[in-house]
Design a protein around this motif. Structure first.
Motif, short mmCIF file in Angstrom:
data_model
loop_
_atom_site.label_atom_id
_atom_site.label_comp_id
_atom_site.label_asym_id
_atom_site.label_seq_id
_atom_site.Cartn_x
_atom_site.Cartn_y
_atom_site.Cartn_z
N ALA A 1 -9.77 -4.00 7.14
CA ALA A 1 -8.90 -2.88 6.75
C ALA A 1 -7.86 -2.60 7.83
CB ALA A 1 -9.75 -1.65 6.49
N TRP A 2 -8.26 -2.67 9.09
CA TRP A 2 -7.31 -2.47 10.18
C TRP A 2 -6.22 -3.54 10.16
CZ3 TRP A 2 -7.28 1.52 13.79
CH2 TRP A 2 -8.39 2.37 13.75
N HIS A 3 -6.62 -4.77 9.85
CA HIS A 3 -5.62 -5.84 9.81
C HIS A 3 -4.68 -5.66 8.63
CE1 HIS A 3 -5.68 -9.77 12.19
NE2 HIS A 3 -4.44 -9.52 11.83
N ALA A 4 -5.22 -5.17 7.51
CA ALA A 4 -4.34 -4.89 6.37
C ALA A 4 -3.30 -3.84 6.75
CB ALA A 4 -5.17 -4.43 5.18
N ASP A 5 -3.74 -2.81 7.46
CA ASP A 5 -2.81 -1.78 7.89
C ASP A 5 -1.74 -2.36 8.80
OD1 ASP A 5 -2.41 1.40 8.35
OD2 ASP A 5 -2.16 0.32 10.26
N ALA A 6 -2.14 -3.26 9.69
CA ALA A 6 -1.20 -3.82 10.67
C ALA A 6 -0.09 -4.63 10.01
CB ALA A 6 -1.95 -4.68 11.68
N ILE A 7 -0.33 -5.19 8.82
CA ILE A 7 0.72 -5.97 8.16
C ILE A 7 1.35 -5.21 7.00
CG2 ILE A 7 -0.32 -8.17 8.82
CD1 ILE A 7 -1.36 -8.44 5.95
N GLY A 8 1.06 -3.92 6.92
CA GLY A 8 1.64 -3.12 5.85
C GLY A 8 0.98 -3.33 4.51
N GLY A 9 -0.28 -3.78 4.51
CA GLY A 9 -0.98 -4.07 3.27
C GLY A 9 -1.62 -2.84 2.67
N ASN A 10 -1.98 -2.92 1.40
CA ASN A 10 -2.63 -1.80 0.73
C ASN A 10 -3.91 -2.21 0.01
OD1 ASN A 10 -1.55 -3.21 -1.45
ND2 ASN A 10 -1.07 -1.34 -2.60
#
Length: 832
Positions: free
Chosen positions: A683-692
């Motif tokens: 989830a943190w990595h998703a946030d880092a690339i602007g993912g949802n």
């Protein structure tokens, strides 16, 4: 669902010495004999027409065995090949067998020695007799080399019997490859051939097929694990400073257990649960370890605060300081703490555990208590991941602590309507008429309440439109869905049958509408899901209408408009449905197929989206038409780990007003993966690339057997929970997914609150600190030591996510004018 294939490099090395056992002798009656192989070999560097003869031609591969055409190999990247590799040699006539040998290599490029090679014999090729496990018998006198590349002959004269057909069933264990250069079968004596031999397990398993393999592999796995723990106990005994009489007694206990192990019956693989201790012999090994702990002065019952995400060893000793169980959460959040219990002595303890002093009285309802079970894995390393709810016993929970085994207790905190403050209490562990101990526990409740649901999309190819896909059954599907929903899964995946094709004419017109019962049942099983994703697995036609013909796009349009209209009748907006058209496309022909289908999907006007997961190692090679046709673009976390900053930057730049970014992982086996770094940090990595959104292969993929018995699995198991045919049990990995989604929500809420405060009170004293935190938080967590290491057993910093999310909680409180109290410095052994 195809997985990302990591190619094995063809490692060029000088010729390595061959280690071999010398007790196999006599004429090789397999020389030049025909054989069959199931499955067919398909390793990239060695397949050739000679594979059908090379295993019995008497010719040995020089140098690097698996890079030589005269060897035979089978790759198994994650899940593709079903175990075992079966090689059956026809000796031409029934004859006495006096031994066998199997030449292979390991020690480089991820290639490991086989865990077992089960050898069977048959006169008719239908009914089989078990001759033994070649790896186990050979290793008694000549174990394979432990380190570095080597070529080795597994050989034994103890494998004796009679038959025309000799079958080798190779279990590669945790390894992804099987390689073999030469197989020999040695002539034996008539006396040895007449010696009684057991059937291949129970009579019903004498067909020498998959049922036999599950039985034999379960037996071998249990014996290996038990012998491992007996050896650990013997080493502990040898190192202990105790008197001679006591040493002899404990040594005799281990000898008796070792002797009894060989006679223990093999449990039914389908119902067996590999929970430690698995049998009386293994319990005896741990009891000796417990007795040695007591001899060394350990307390009869020890308790200490634990990191709930850290890997745990069954015989792990208590630290010098017991620490404090500290948990911080907002009302509405789920956050975990843990304690470890350990019994010194030869007897297990039945512990009554109570939580006192926190709001809500003794054992408040907002804390769920589970006993963490150690389960054995096919890789030979037990993991403490299964969360079995602890039964209530009056004013306490009952927790069983085996002698010599560290028992972890999982505490899932879910505060509701508690006053924001630091609440202190006590965890008491006591044995009736016996020892007792206690630990302080502190629950910090933030003032800013948590929302009812997180915004991060979470999915995992659960295939719950089905009752028979992977590990989904009619008996467990309802429990599986309930478990997933409770942990924030809002994006169920369905099979192509959920959106069945209609019958179509050549122009693309519907001539017969599809049955909607499966879709309707799926929607009813997932009421209120935010999205519904379907793996279409699009081919070069739709219901017989070929791609590239005038009728293809109209056919796709007619199909989707039918389903869009039907979904509306069931309360589902078409925009909630997305299609995975081609799984993990990484070749031009696959990308062209996606573009053709996706273009027709968009032209249909149905409003249904396209979700795609391209797996080119260099994503800049993905065609622009592919990207333009995709509404949800999903990156692969392993490829991102390998590709580094440029890979992540590419996907970060693909987010547009009409296209979102998501992230998925497909590593396994699941229970060997770190709940923290692999599952929570996704989830943190998703946030880092602007993912949802985040996804995991796969909530339902149990590897072909119950999650409780990996020995019986025919593939790697990918489910992060514990799935059997009849029930569903939670695990740390699913809890980590839920906590990761909550972390993501906190980051999003922080950024929203900053915007609100900047507009209403731009001089707020906490605003600058909040902006810095929002900008740096993901990098601080993802750059911590070990954050990109997925293996659970690796040493790493697992505290970064909690440290940062607690800062976020404090900052959210500060921005709303409730700064809370200043936390004291962390103590050694604190769990959170």
């Amino acid at each position: 669902m195809l997985r990302v294939a990591a190619a094995l490099a063809c490692v060029l090395v000088a010729a390595a010495p061959v280690s071999a056992e010398n007790d196999a002798h006599g004429r090789n009656v397999a020389l030049g004999r025909p054989y069959t192989m199931d499955p067919a070999p398909n390793y990239t560097y060695s397949p050739d027409p000679g594979d059908a003869k090379q295993l019995t031609d008497g010719q040995h591969a020089p140098g690097n065995l698996w890079g030589d055409k005269s060897s035979v190999g089978w790759p198994s990247v994650g899940w593709k090949r079903t175990k075992p590799v079966t090689i059956t040699i026809d000796l031409g006539s029934s004859q006495p067998i006096g031994g066998v040998s199997y030449k292979t290599a390991a020690g480089k490029a991820g290639v490991v020695w086989p865990a077992s090679i089960f050898v069977l014999a048959s006169d008719d090729g239908a009914t089989w007799t078990e001759l033994g496990d070649l790896v186990a018998l050979s290793s008694k006198r000549s174990p394979p080399p432990a380190g570095g590349f080597a070529i080795h002959r597994f050989a034994s004269a103890e494998i004796a019997g009679r038959g025309r057909y000799v079958r080798f069933m190779v279990d590669d264990g945790p390894g992804p490859y099987v390689f073999v250069d030469e197989i020999e079968v040695f002539a034996g004596s008539e006396a040895a051939a007449r010696a009684p031999r057991p059937a291949a397990g129970p009579p019903a398993l004498a067909d020498g097929g998959p049922a036999y393999f599950a039985h034999a592999r379960t037996r071998a796995g249990i014996q290996r694990a038990t012998k491992r723990d007996l050896a650990t106990a013997r080493q502990r005994l040898a190192d202990a400073e105790i008197d001679t009489v006591r040493r002899r007694f404990l040594g005799a206990t281990l000898d008796t257990a070792d002797e009894a192990l060989a006679e223990m019956p093999t449990p039914d693989p389908a119902s067996f649960r590999a929970i430690l201790p698995m049998n009386e012999a293994q319990a005896a090994a741990f009891a000796v370890i417990g007795a040695l702990d007591a001899e060394a002065g350990a307390p009869s019952l020890a308790a200490w605060a634990a990191d709930p995400w850290a890997a745990l060893a069954p015989d792990g000793a208590a630290p010098a300081s017991a620490g404090v169980v500290r948990v911080a959460a907002a009302n509405g959040e789920f956050r975990a703490g843990a304690i470890n219990l350990r019994a010194a002595g030869e007897r297990p303890l039945s512990v009554r555990l109570s939580i006192e002093g926190l709001p809500g009285g003794t054992n408040p309802s907002f804390i769920a208590v589970s006993s963490v079970a150690f389960t054995e894995t096919a890789a030979g390393s037990p993991v403490a991941a299964a969360l079995i709810p602890a039964p209530r016993d009056g004013d306490a929970y009952r927790v069983e602590v085996p002698a010599g085994v560290t028992r972890q207790v999982w505490l899932s905190f879910a505060p509701r309507d508690l006053p924001p403050d630091r609440h202190a209490g006590t965890i008491r562990a006591r044995v009736e008429g016996g020892p007792s101990t206690e630990l302080p526990v502190e629950l910090r409740v933030f003032a800013d309440p948590f929302p009812p649901a997180t915004r991060l999309h979470v999915g995992g190819w659960d295939d719950t439109d089905s009752d028979d896909q992977y590990g989904v059954t009619p008996a467990n599907v309802a429990s599986l869905i309930a478990h997933l929903r409770e942990r924030g899964v809002d994006s169920p995946w369905g099979t192509a049958r959920a959106l069945a094709f209609p019958k179509l004419d050549a122009s693309g017109r519907i001539t017969e509408t599809p049955d909607t019962a499966r879709f309707d049942r799926w929607i009813a099983r997932w009421p209120g899901a935010r999205r519904y994703l379907v793996f279409v697995n699009g081919k070069d036609d739709i219901a017989g209408v070929p791609r590239g013909t005038p009728g293809f796009a109209p056919a796709v349009g007619a199909w989707l408009r039918f389903w869009a209209d039907h979904a509306k009748k069931r309360g589902v907006r078409p925009e909630q449905i997305s299609l995975l058209l081609v799984d993990e496309p990484h070749r031009s022909d696959q990308e062209e197929r996606v573009v053709a289908w996706a273009t027709a999907v968009r032209a249909s006007g149905a409003g249904i989206g396209v979700w795609q997961n391209p797996t080119r190692e260099n994503p800049s090679e993905i065609p622009a038409a592919f990207l333009d046709a995709t509404s949800q673009l999903c990156a692969n976390r392993l490829l991102g780990k390998l590709g580094g900053a440029s890979y992540w930057e590419f996907f970060r730049n693909q987010r547009t007003a009409t296209r979102t970014i998501e992230l998925y992982g497909a590593e396994g086996p699941a229970h060997a993966l770190d709940p923290y770094s692999y599952y929570r940090l996704q989830a943190w990595h998703a946030d880092a690339i602007g993912g949802n959104g985040i996804h995991f292969w796969a909530f339902a993929d149990d590897g072909g057997a119950s999650s409780w018995n990996e020995f019986a699995a025919t593939r790697r198991s990918f489910t992060p929970l514990f799935l059997s045919r009849d029930d569903v049990t939670g695990g740390k990995h699913m809890e980590a997914i839920r906590e990761g989604a909550e972390d993501y929500e906190l980051l999003a809420r922080l950024r929203e609150r900053i915007e609100e405060v900047a507009h209403s009170n731009p001089s707020h004293p906490a605003l600058d600190r909040a902006r810095t935190l929002a900008q740096t938080a993901p990098a601080r967590v993802l750059a911590a030591p070990g954050a990109s290491e997925f293996v659970w057993s690796a040493r790493k910093n697992r505290s970064a996510a909690d440290a940062v999310r607690i800062e976020i909680g404090e900052t959210l409180d500060a921005l709303r004018g409730n700064a809370g109290v200043t936390p004291p410095p962390a103590e050694p052994g604190a769990s959170r």
